[in-house]
Write a protein that holds these residues in place. Structure first.
Motif, short mmCIF file in Angstrom:
data_model
loop_
_atom_site.label_atom_id
_atom_site.label_comp_id
_atom_site.label_asym_id
_atom_site.label_seq_id
_atom_site.Cartn_x
_atom_site.Cartn_y
_atom_site.Cartn_z
N PHE A 79 0.89 -1.14 0.19
CA PHE A 79 0.04 0.03 0.02
C PHE A 79 0.99 1.39 -0.15
N GLY A 115 -11.24 5.33 -7.16
CA GLY A 115 -10.30 4.76 -7.91
C GLY A 115 -10.28 3.57 -8.60
N CYS A 165 -8.28 3.87 4.81
CA CYS A 165 -8.18 5.30 5.21
C CYS A 165 -7.73 4.91 6.87
N LEU A 179 -5.35 8.41 2.95
CA LEU A 179 -5.81 7.29 2.03
C LEU A 179 -4.50 6.71 1.41
N TRP A 180 -4.69 5.12 1.81
CA TRP A 180 -3.40 4.43 1.47
C TRP A 180 -4.01 3.44 0.30
N VAL A 181 -3.53 3.34 -0.77
CA VAL A 181 -3.98 2.67 -1.98
C VAL A 181 -2.79 1.51 -2.32
N GLN A 182 -3.61 0.57 -2.78
CA GLN A 182 -3.10 -0.89 -3.10
C GLN A 182 -3.13 -0.84 -4.69
N GLY A 216 -2.03 7.79 -0.65
CA GLY A 216 -2.78 8.39 -1.80
C GLY A 216 -3.37 9.66 -1.49
N TRP A 233 -6.35 1.26 -8.68
CA TRP A 233 -5.87 0.52 -7.64
C TRP A 233 -6.87 -0.81 -7.18
N PHE A 258 -7.92 -0.19 -0.84
CA PHE A 258 -7.46 0.98 -0.24
C PHE A 258 -7.90 0.78 1.25
N GLY A 285 -11.11 6.73 -2.21
CA GLY A 285 -10.66 5.45 -2.53
C GLY A 285 -11.68 4.75 -3.32
#
Length: 77
Positions: free
Chosen positions: A31, A50, A61, A71-74, A34, A56, A59, A47
């Motif tokens: 991750f 996307g 939060c 926001l963390w996205v894969q 974002g 991605w 995701f 999230g």
């Protein structure tokens, strides 16, 4: 004798450090940040936006405190 022990420990520490350094390399499970949003709803909306764009595959939060969320996205690689 002590010299051999210290040499062995140094070698083991070097190998372990190398393994840790490569463990963080990019993969489908990694991750990445974002963006920062003013509410959990705004973070979640970003999230979800996307997915249809194919940006991605996952995701989450994370609360930063003070009402802000990161926001963390894969990403898709």
């Amino acid at each position: 004798m002590m010299r051999k022990v210290l040499l062995s420990l140094g070698l083991a520490a070097g190998l372990a450090g190398g393994a840790l350094a490569t463990a963080g390399s990019a993969s489908a499970a990694t991750f990445v940040p974002g963006g920062v949003y003013p509410s959990i709803q705004a973070c979640s909306d970003a999230g979800n936006a996307g997915f249809p764009q194919g940006r991605w595959v996952g995701f989450y939060c994370q609360s930063l405190g003070g009402g802000q969320y990161e926001l963390w996205v894969q990403p898709t690689y």
